[in-house]
Write an enzyme that holds these catalytic residues in place. Structure first.
Site, PDB file in Angstrom:
ATOM      1  N   GLU A   3       0.838  -1.192   0.000  1.00 56.53           N
ATOM      2  CA  GLU A   3       0.000   0.000   0.000  1.00 56.53           C
ATOM      3  C   GLU A   3       0.873   1.240   0.000  1.00 56.53           C
ATOM      4  O   GLU A   3       0.395   2.353   0.122  1.00 56.53           O
ATOM      5  CB  GLU A   3      -1.004  -0.001   1.155  1.00 56.53           C
ATOM      6  CG  GLU A   3      -0.398  -0.008   2.540  1.00 56.53           C
ATOM      7  CD  GLU A   3      -0.490   1.345   3.243  1.00 56.53           C
ATOM      8  OE1 GLU A   3       0.537   2.049   3.175  1.00 56.53           O
ATOM      9  OE2 GLU A   3      -1.533   1.656   3.833  1.00 56.53           O
TER      10      GLU A   3
ATOM     11  N   CYS B 107      -3.473  -4.535   3.674  1.00 61.91           N
ATOM     12  CA  CYS B 107      -2.418  -5.406   4.192  1.00 61.91           C
ATOM     13  C   CYS B 107      -2.400  -6.779   3.550  1.00 61.91           C
ATOM     14  O   CYS B 107      -1.596  -7.625   3.935  1.00 61.91           O
ATOM     15  CB  CYS B 107      -2.552  -5.543   5.706  1.00 61.91           C
ATOM     16  SG  CYS B 107      -2.374  -3.980   6.559  1.00 61.91           S
TER      17      CYS B 107
ATOM     18  N   HIS C  89      -2.363 -12.388   9.967  1.00 64.96           N
ATOM     19  CA  HIS C  89      -2.058 -10.963   9.841  1.00 64.96           C
ATOM     20  C   HIS C  89      -1.968 -10.355  11.235  1.00 64.96           C
ATOM     21  O   HIS C  89      -2.727 -10.723  12.127  1.00 64.96           O
ATOM     22  CB  HIS C  89      -3.112 -10.232   9.012  1.00 64.96           C
ATOM     23  CG  HIS C  89      -2.820  -8.763   8.943  1.00 64.96           C
ATOM     24  ND1 HIS C  89      -1.612  -8.290   8.505  1.00 64.96           N
ATOM     25  CD2 HIS C  89      -3.553  -7.675   9.302  1.00 64.96           C
ATOM     26  CE1 HIS C  89      -1.613  -6.966   8.583  1.00 64.96           C
ATOM     27  NE2 HIS C  89      -2.776  -6.564   9.062  1.00 64.96           N
TER      28      HIS C  89
END
Lengths: 131, 353, 384
Positions: free
Chosen positions: B82, B114, B238
């Site tokens: 990103e 993400c 994550h």
């Protein structure tokens, strides 16, 4: 419009392509058309490895305009393990710890950007070799 | 024919800033951040580091572990981030040029908050599986920014991980045995065009976004693979902070022993597209042949990619060929104060800006 | 080849000249030289200037300056070899006259450096390095000489104090020169405590940014009797190049271009270092003077630091170096510097140097250098 100027050197700045004189084996970075040792004109291209040694160094405290806001930073001449010498910044090390003879490794880094809307120039800088 | 990871590598910036150092500038309560988010410090990229530079180093480490494959045989390279340095102009071309994969190489930059890194891995894997290319590289890397003083500033970090996918049994490090993707339109975190810092939905980022999506992918993959959490030696999720991956692991039935090695965030911060991929590199650094690994990414917006890997014999030969992720995380570091951090992250406006 | 002599010199005070343009400062000095020689017509001119385009947004200055000097349509050539441009313009003028092509030739130099910011000037100067392979990493000229200093200190034990002594000596000399930009004495302590530029060099180790011009008139030696000033004969000239990238040299502690240009000039003049009564060298940075005094043979390699510390290169020493104050004190308008050096030597050999006069000076030498030593121009001049 300096983007063409940097673009044509990507084999050297991105991949560290150097050349070796077919006549006397002297190595050059960047490659040359004529060997300054034996006047040979035949070369083979090879990619340098990333290891080298600091030959000399300094700390730039008053940089040119392109590097305003980045000082102080260290620069040095690096003798590459594969032969040629090159000048580049020495980063990720306390400035006072840099020594002649220090082993370094080249990492891919931003060299500078052409203003805020220009091309970003990438290349290699030296970091201390740590195992 | 098994397809999987034949080379992996990571790269982290060396600089770190501690939570206390940020908190004292904004008058915030460091202990509550440390406890509430389970964050101690985060990585800080230097002025000359960005997603591309970190990714080139990660791919070079992956190539080292891939045992002499010819970069020209890399038929595809995808990089998820990103924080691509250019709004228009690919990052992937620079990475591919730097490793010598040009010109016969399909390249694209991915963006999905993400999860862009796992997306790159997913597509790279898929192309090799389809027989379209011999090798494909998937990269997740970021140098994310959090607005000064915002909760995100304590976690937004930098790092990159790269994986070379292939089907050569002699080079196989870990097969990809199953994949699953879960995705809905859930606006929990975003950054509009021309904005420097992202915005987020506060507590909305938790239950309806991260947890619902991650669990959806975890359960979907376990069902598809017909496996249970206890069938895995390792798991990585994550990790926007220390707490979320621990909690989601527990909810899904995984134990701390399974997720702890891949949970880098307390010392690293949130490396966004690099987060679960970097966790996977830390696991591969210590995994043994036969170990099964569960991986689940999460990207705001929102979706998760989940993978099952099985570690192969060759892993032992390559773990020490390139810097290990935990070594970069824990040993090779430089602590900085907020002033240098602000300079490095260009939070100080210079003349002409 | 014909023998060549200098019969006129002209130079205004150097410094920050806010009220005058590039062409004005050049014409003033050129007219002084022509008046000194007692002439008002030239046959050709050579002007050294490193980068009028970057410093003053003006190229094509050969024609411009010939025109404003009232000499068009004579042939006028701009000569460029970075900071050695002026010395090289002088060499070109001498070769022109020696060849028999022209009889009355002006050799000049000019640089107008203060019309742009310090950062822009640093950039303009850095274009004398290998921009692609040195400049893109942010190294500046002080940085390149600092790296030579670090290597020299490591190899020979040259000290920070010795570097400072070069600046102290040259400012002491410059304090006796009314045309110097900074005619003020300084102490070693001031040098060592001045603002850091590129370690180990501080601001007082560096020559300044200067506006200035200089000009001399060159004629065949056998025509000297036709002019009002005593002629000074050019008996030796040398010019050598080297890699412009410092890193491409095998030895960073020797400036080979200065050594080779010096050898050429000594051979041509039939002189040795012991024959030289005074020398103007290119002290763009304190370390440069130390390395050049070694390269020209005034001391052993590595002996440059001890020599300055012992006073051997001071006024009254064995070989006075930079009696004008050097680039350090007199100023360094890059294109004009090499011609300014010739003027100091000519005036010394004429016995016109006042308080800084070297007694019985018969043979003088100049050494002008481009970049980090990528070019050097050396001349030997003698009384007739």
């Amino acid at each position: 419009m300096p983007s063409a100027r940097s673009w044509r050197a990507y084999p050297q700045t991105y991949r560290l392509e150097a050349s070796r004189c077919s006549g006397c084996q002297k190595t050059f970075f960047p490659p040359r058309q004529v060997c300054n040792a034996c006047s040979g004109r035949e070369f083979e291209t090879f990619r340098m490895g990333y290891g080298g040694t600091v030959v000399t160094h300094t700390v730039i405290r008053t940089p040119g305009d392109q590097f305003q806001g980045e000082a102080p930073f260290a620069v040095g001449i690096i003798a590459m393990d594969d032969g040629p010498k090159m000048t580049t910044q020495i980063v990720d090390v306390p400035l006072e710890e840099i020594r002649i003879g220090m082993k370094v490794k080249l990492e891919f880094r931003r060299m500078y950007a052409e203003g805020h809307d220009g091309v970003i120039e990438y290349g290699h800088k030296a970091v201390p070799l740590r195992e | 024919m098994s397809v999987g990871i034949v080379g992996y590598g990571a790269h982290l910036p060396r600089r770190r800033i501690k939570v206390e150092e940020i908190a004292k500038v904004w008058g915030a309560d460091a202990p509550s951040y440390k406890k509430g988010l389970e964050l101690l410090q985060k990585s800080v990229p230097a002025l000359d580091e960005d997603t591309i530079t970190l990714s080139v180093e990660a791919v070079r480490n992956a190539l080292t572990r891939a045992g002499g494959i010819d970069p020209a045989d890399i038929g595809a390279l995808y990089i998820g981030s990103e924080s691509h340095p250019y709004a228009v102009k690919p990052s992937g071309t620079i990475v591919a040029e730097a490793i010598g994969a040009v010109p016969s190489c399909h390249t694209a930059d991915f963006e999905f908050a993400c999860k862009a890194g796992s997306e790159a891995m997913f597509v790279a894997y898929g192309l090799v599986k389809a027989g379209l290319v011999k090798y494909a590289v998937g990269i997740g890397g970021d140098t994310s920014q959090g607005a000064p003083g915002d909760a995100l500033e304590y976690s937004a970090a930098a790092g990159s991980a790269a994986f070379i996918m292939g089907d050569d049994p002699d080079k196989m490090l870990a097969t990809v045995d199953e994949t699953y993707a879960f995705m809905t339109d859930t606006p929990d975190f975003w950054r509009r065009e021309h904005q420097f810092y992202p915005s987020h939905g506060g507590r909305f980022t938790g239950e309806p976004a991260y947890f619902r999506t991650t669990l959806g992918a975890v359960n979907g993959l376990l069902e598809k693979a017909n496996l249970k959490p206890e069938d895995f030696r390792w798991a990585v999720f994550h990790q926007p902070n220390g707490k979320f991956p621990a909690r989601v692991a527990k909810m899904a039935g995984f134990t701390e022993e399974q997720y702890d090695v891949g949970r880098l965030v307390p010392l690293l911060g949130n490396t966004y597209s690099g987060a679960s991929p970097l966790g996977l590199t830390a696991i591969l650094d210590v995994a043994q042949p036969g170990d099964r690994i569960f991986m689940c990414s999460y990207g705001s917006g929102a979706g998760s990619d989940a993978f099952v890997y099985t570690v192969q014999d060759r892993i032992r030969e390559v773990q020490n060929l390139a810097p290990k992720t935990r070594w970069m995380l824990e040993e090779n570091t430089i602590q900085v104060e907020y002033g240098e951090y602000a300079k490095m992250r260009r939070k100080i406006r210079l003349a002409g800006e | 080849m014909r023998d060549v002599a200098v019969i006129g010199v002209g130079m205004q005070k150097w410094g920050e000249i806010w009220t005058k343009s590039l062409r004005e400062i050049f014409v003033e000095s050129a007219l002084l030289a022509m008046d000194d020689a007692g002439i008002d017509k030239l046959e050709a001119m050579y002007v050294g200037s490193m980068s009028p385009g970057l410093f003053a947004a003006q190229e094509h200055i050969g024609s411009l300056l010939a025109d404003y000097l009232g000499q068009a349509p004579i042939p006028a050539t701009r000569v460029e070899s970075a900071c050695a441009s002026g010395g090289l313009a002088f060499r070109m003028a001498c070769m022109d006259v020696a060849s028999g092509m022209h009889d009355i030739v002006l050799a000049g130099g000019v640089e107008k450096m203060t019309d742009i910011s310090g950062g822009e000037a640093t950039f303009a100067l850095s274009t004398a390095s290998d921009m692609k392979w040195e400049g893109t990493c942010g190294v500046t000229f002080p940085g390149l000489y600092a790296m030579m200093a670090v290597a020299h200190m490591e190899k020979f034990g040259t000290t920070r104090e010795q570097l400072a002594q070069v600046a102290v000596k040259n400012h002491a000399n410059g304090s006796l020169n009314a045309r110097a930009q900074f005619p003020t004495k300084i102490t070693a302590e001031q040098v060592i405590n001045s603002v850091k530029v590129a370690d180990p060099l501080n601001i007082l180790d560096c020559s300044p940014i200067t506006d200035g011009a200089a000009a001399v008139i060159v004629v065949p030696a056998d025509m000297v009797k036709n002019f009002q000033q005593p002629g000074v004969k050019v008996t030796g000239t040398g010019h050598a190049t080297d890699t412009i990238a410092l890193h491409d040299r095998d030895d960073l502690t020797v400036i080979d271009s200065a050594r080779l240009a010096g050898e050429q000039a000594y051979k041509m003049a039939g002189k040795t270092p012991q024959d030289i009564d005074l020398c103007e060298v290119h002290d763009c940075f304190t370390i440069a003077e130390i390395m050049v005094t070694e390269a020209l043979g005034f001391c052993e390699l590595g002996g440059g630091g001890p020599a300055v510390a012992a006073g051997h290169t001071a006024l009254g020493g064995k070989i006075p170096v930079n009696t004008s104050g050097g680039l350090k004190s007199k100023g360094h308008p890059v294109g004009a510097t090499g011609v300014g050096q010739v003027i100091e030597v000519v005036e010394q050999l004429r016995g016109q140097s006042g308080q800084r006069q070297v007694k019985d000076a018969k043979v003088g030498m100049t050494q002008n250098m481009g970049g980090s030593g990528g070019s050097s121009v050396v001349h030997i001049l003698e009384v007739m």
